[in-house]
Scaffold this motif. Structure first.
Motif, PDB file in Angstrom:
ATOM      1  N   GLU A  12      -8.184   3.209  -7.944  1.00 38.10           N
ATOM      2  CA  GLU A  12      -7.555   3.914  -9.059  1.00 38.10           C
ATOM      3  C   GLU A  12      -6.048   4.025  -8.852  1.00 38.10           C
ATOM      4  O   GLU A  12      -5.271   3.955  -9.813  1.00 38.10           O
ATOM      5  N   ILE A  13      -5.624   4.166  -7.596  1.00 33.67           N
ATOM      6  CA  ILE A  13      -4.198   4.307  -7.288  1.00 33.67           C
ATOM      7  C   ILE A  13      -3.520   2.947  -7.158  1.00 33.67           C
ATOM      8  O   ILE A  13      -2.440   2.716  -7.706  1.00 33.67           O
ATOM      9  N   GLU A  14      -4.150   2.032  -6.417  1.00 37.60           N
ATOM     10  CA  GLU A  14      -3.499   0.774  -6.045  1.00 37.60           C
ATOM     11  C   GLU A  14      -3.798  -0.394  -6.982  1.00 37.60           C
ATOM     12  O   GLU A  14      -3.006  -1.346  -7.056  1.00 37.60           O
ATOM     13  N   ARG A  15      -4.949  -0.387  -7.631  1.00 45.23           N
ATOM     14  CA  ARG A  15      -5.359  -1.506  -8.477  1.00 45.23           C
ATOM     15  C   ARG A  15      -5.307  -2.834  -7.711  1.00 45.23           C
ATOM     16  O   ARG A  15      -4.801  -3.841  -8.206  1.00 45.23           O
ATOM     17  N   PHE A  16      -5.826  -2.806  -6.488  1.00 41.29           N
ATOM     18  CA  PHE A  16      -5.804  -4.002  -5.647  1.00 41.29           C
ATOM     19  C   PHE A  16      -7.181  -4.223  -5.055  1.00 41.29           C
ATOM     20  O   PHE A  16      -7.840  -3.278  -4.599  1.00 41.29           O
TER      21      PHE A  16
ATOM     22  N   SER B  88       6.854  13.262  10.768  1.00 39.69           N
ATOM     23  CA  SER B  88       6.243  12.439   9.726  1.00 39.69           C
ATOM     24  C   SER B  88       6.283  13.164   8.381  1.00 39.69           C
ATOM     25  O   SER B  88       6.313  14.397   8.311  1.00 39.69           O
ATOM     26  N   GLN B  89       6.270  12.368   7.328  1.00 39.02           N
ATOM     27  CA  GLN B  89       6.167  12.897   5.972  1.00 39.02           C
ATOM     28  C   GLN B  89       4.758  12.619   5.449  1.00 39.02           C
ATOM     29  O   GLN B  89       4.262  11.489   5.564  1.00 39.02           O
ATOM     30  N   PRO B  90       4.088  13.619   4.893  1.00 38.89           N
ATOM     31  CA  PRO B  90       2.717  13.396   4.428  1.00 38.89           C
ATOM     32  C   PRO B  90       2.669  12.440   3.243  1.00 38.89           C
ATOM     33  O   PRO B  90       3.540  12.477   2.363  1.00 38.89           O
ATOM     34  N   LEU B  91       1.649  11.593   3.225  1.00 31.72           N
ATOM     35  CA  LEU B  91       1.407  10.726   2.076  1.00 31.72           C
ATOM     36  C   LEU B  91       0.731  11.493   0.949  1.00 31.72           C
ATOM     37  O   LEU B  91       0.887  11.152  -0.219  1.00 31.72           O
ATOM     38  N   VAL B  92      -0.039  12.510   1.319  1.00 33.67           N
ATOM     39  CA  VAL B  92      -0.771  13.311   0.340  1.00 33.67           C
ATOM     40  C   VAL B  92      -0.491  14.783   0.611  1.00 33.67           C
ATOM     41  O   VAL B  92      -0.592  15.244   1.747  1.00 33.67           O
ATOM     42  N   GLY B  93      -0.125  15.532  -0.439  1.00 30.90           N
ATOM     43  CA  GLY B  93       0.148  16.951  -0.282  1.00 30.90           C
ATOM     44  C   GLY B  93       1.634  17.244  -0.178  1.00 30.90           C
ATOM     45  O   GLY B  93       2.471  16.336  -0.110  1.00 30.90           O
ATOM     46  N   ALA B  94       1.949  18.530  -0.162  1.00 31.34           N
ATOM     47  CA  ALA B  94       3.341  18.975  -0.181  1.00 31.34           C
ATOM     48  C   ALA B  94       4.005  18.793   1.171  1.00 31.34           C
ATOM     49  O   ALA B  94       3.383  18.968   2.217  1.00 31.34           O
ATOM     50  N   GLY B  95       5.300  18.457   1.146  1.00 29.35           N
ATOM     51  CA  GLY B  95       6.097  18.375   2.364  1.00 29.35           C
ATOM     52  C   GLY B  95       6.901  19.642   2.550  1.00 29.35           C
ATOM     53  O   GLY B  95       6.550  20.705   2.044  1.00 29.35           O
ATOM     54  N   GLY B  96       7.983  19.537   3.312  1.00 30.66           N
ATOM     55  CA  GLY B  96       8.863  20.687   3.496  1.00 30.66           C
ATOM     56  C   GLY B  96       8.290  21.737   4.413  1.00 30.66           C
ATOM     57  O   GLY B  96       7.499  21.451   5.324  1.00 30.66           O
ATOM     58  N   LEU B  97       8.665  22.991   4.156  1.00 25.72           N
ATOM     59  CA  LEU B  97       8.297  24.100   5.041  1.00 25.72           C
ATOM     60  C   LEU B  97       6.785  24.296   5.116  1.00 25.72           C
ATOM     61  O   LEU B  97       6.237  24.554   6.186  1.00 25.72           O
ATOM     62  N   VAL B  98       6.116  24.180   3.974  1.00 25.91           N
ATOM     63  CA  VAL B  98       4.669  24.394   3.989  1.00 25.91           C
ATOM     64  C   VAL B  98       3.972  23.350   4.863  1.00 25.91           C
ATOM     65  O   VAL B  98       2.973  23.663   5.539  1.00 25.91           O
ATOM     66  N   ASP B  99       4.513  22.139   4.885  1.00 28.62           N
ATOM     67  CA  ASP B  99       3.935  21.102   5.740  1.00 28.62           C
ATOM     68  C   ASP B  99       4.159  21.424   7.206  1.00 28.62           C
ATOM     69  O   ASP B  99       3.262  21.230   8.042  1.00 28.62           O
TER      70      ASP B  99
ATOM     71  N   TYR C 221       0.841  -1.195   0.000  1.00 31.89           N
ATOM     72  CA  TYR C 221       0.000   0.000   0.000  1.00 31.89           C
ATOM     73  C   TYR C 221       0.879   1.249   0.000  1.00 31.89           C
ATOM     74  O   TYR C 221       1.704   1.443   0.888  1.00 31.89           O
ATOM     75  N   PHE C 222       0.732   2.097  -1.021  1.00 29.53           N
ATOM     76  CA  PHE C 222       1.575   3.281  -1.201  1.00 29.53           C
ATOM     77  C   PHE C 222       3.065   2.913  -1.186  1.00 29.53           C
ATOM     78  O   PHE C 222       3.910   3.706  -0.783  1.00 29.53           O
ATOM     79  N   GLY C 223       3.362   1.698  -1.601  1.00 30.21           N
ATOM     80  CA  GLY C 223       4.741   1.252  -1.647  1.00 30.21           C
ATOM     81  C   GLY C 223       5.281   0.706  -0.343  1.00 30.21           C
ATOM     82  O   GLY C 223       6.432   0.276  -0.286  1.00 30.21           O
ATOM     83  N   TYR C 224       4.473   0.690   0.716  1.00 35.41           N
ATOM     84  CA  TYR C 224       4.922   0.192   2.022  1.00 35.41           C
ATOM     85  C   TYR C 224       4.572  -1.297   2.165  1.00 35.41           C
ATOM     86  O   TYR C 224       3.420  -1.691   1.944  1.00 35.41           O
ATOM     87  N   PRO C 225       5.530  -2.129   2.567  1.00 36.32           N
ATOM     88  CA  PRO C 225       5.265  -3.567   2.735  1.00 36.32           C
ATOM     89  C   PRO C 225       4.572  -3.858   4.068  1.00 36.32           C
ATOM     90  O   PRO C 225       5.133  -4.497   4.969  1.00 36.32           O
TER      91      PRO C 225
END
Length: 325
Positions: free
Chosen positions: A156-160, A271-282, A78-82
């Motif tokens: 639509e994203i995962e096709r699972f 944490s790093q967001p899964l959806v939306g911009a990271g960095g300073l704005v986050d 899911y989202f590349g995470y095992p």
């Protein structure tokens, strides 16, 4: 409407899963989270049930969202995470660590904490239904719409898609939890023993326990699963004892809620967001969400302090004080 918006803001934004730049996604998340929280609260309060019922219904919600809607309980990437490779249960096609972790996030934070905070803001109406029959039906329709749209977006994203047996087992598990929610004792016994601990003490312990839960999430595996189960056992024991003591009231429920929500607020920063911009704005967004939480907790604390039962602890307990923790 406050609960409808609070649930997705707490469930996805406060703890950093979605960045502040992803706020337009509320159109997708609010019907699912907010509709679910409204349904659970209305059903529980109409039946004059307490927090044990709400928690079990919230757990059922988590099973439905993660098992039937997004299928993360069974998706190996899911989202590349095992997710299923950490403490795997091959016969079920699941991961024990991820199952406990994500269902706790929903049961404790997305639903229970959202309901508790919303009720604390209007303590005089905390035990009353908020929706008419028509409003309840509308909330149900909105929840179903949210579930369908989130399923479509995830596919639509995962096709699972999970296997039929997994979907059937998930449906059965959710049904068992719903049934259990209404089999638990609705009201606690008369207060006994020494006075309840202070709300500040309750908040500190809630913060420590939930922070330990979150930090352990950075070390997924069977040892963490064992510790998680121990944390559940200790927490359940503490709440069972505290809620039976004289003086336990809505201020203590708010303290539990505040301690858990502050954990989510600090968790957003590393944490790093899964959806939306990271960095300073986050980071800026995390600060804004944390400040918003502080303002709501301050307002809720003032509202509960204005209640006579919260100030004095004397007289006949209110419905909120009678309901089990």
């Amino acid at each position: 409407m406050g609960l409808f918006v609070l649930a997705p803001l707490i469930g996805e934004y406060l703890h950093g899963n979605m960045s502040v730049t992803a706020l337009p996604w509320l159109v997708l998340t609010a019907p699912l989270y907010g509709g679910g929280a409204l349904l659970i609260r209305e059903v529980a309060r109409r039946a004059q049930r307490g927090w044990s019922t709400i928690f079990l219904l919230a757990l059922a919600y988590g099973v439905i969202e993660e098992g039937l809607v997004t299928h993360t309980l069974f998706n190996p990437s899911y989202f590349g995470y095992p997710l299923l490779s950490w403490a795997p249960v091959p016969t079920l096609g699941m991961g024990a660590w991820w199952t406990i972790f994500v269902l706790t996030l929903h049961a404790v934070w997305s639903i229970s904490a959202s309901i508790a905070l919303a009720e604390a803001l209007v303590p005089r109406r905390a035990a009353q239904p908020w929706l008419s029959n028509r409003g309840l039906a509308l909330a149900g329709a909105v929840f179903v719409l949210g579930a369908v749209t989130n399923w479509l977006a995830t596919y639509e994203i995962e096709r699972f898609v999970a296997a039929p047996g997994q979907l059937a087992g998930t449906t059965a598990a959710a049904g068992i939890l719903v049934a259990a929610a209404f089999l638990v004792t609705g009201r606690r016994a008369e207060p006994v023993g020494s006075p309840a601990p202070s709300p500040w003490q309750v908040a500190a312990i809630a913060f420590a326990v939930t922070s330990a839960f979150i930090v352990l999430g950075w070390f997924p595996g069977w040892p963490t699963v064992v510790v998680y189960l121990a944390l559940y056992a200790v927490s359940a024991r503490l709440l069972a004892r505290w809620s039976k003591r004289p003086g336990w009231n809505e201020r203590h429920v708010l303290a539990l809620t505040g301690g858990a929500l502050v954990t989510y607020a600090w968790y957003a920063f590393p944490s790093q967001p899964l959806v939306g911009a990271g960095g300073l704005v986050d980071v800026v967004g995390n600060v804004l969400f944390a400040l918003g939480l502080a303002g709501l907790l301050w307002r809720a604390a003032r509202a509960t302090r204005s209640r006579p039962s919260a100030r004095s602890g004397a007289g006949r307990p209110t419905h909120i004080e009678q309901t089990d923790a």
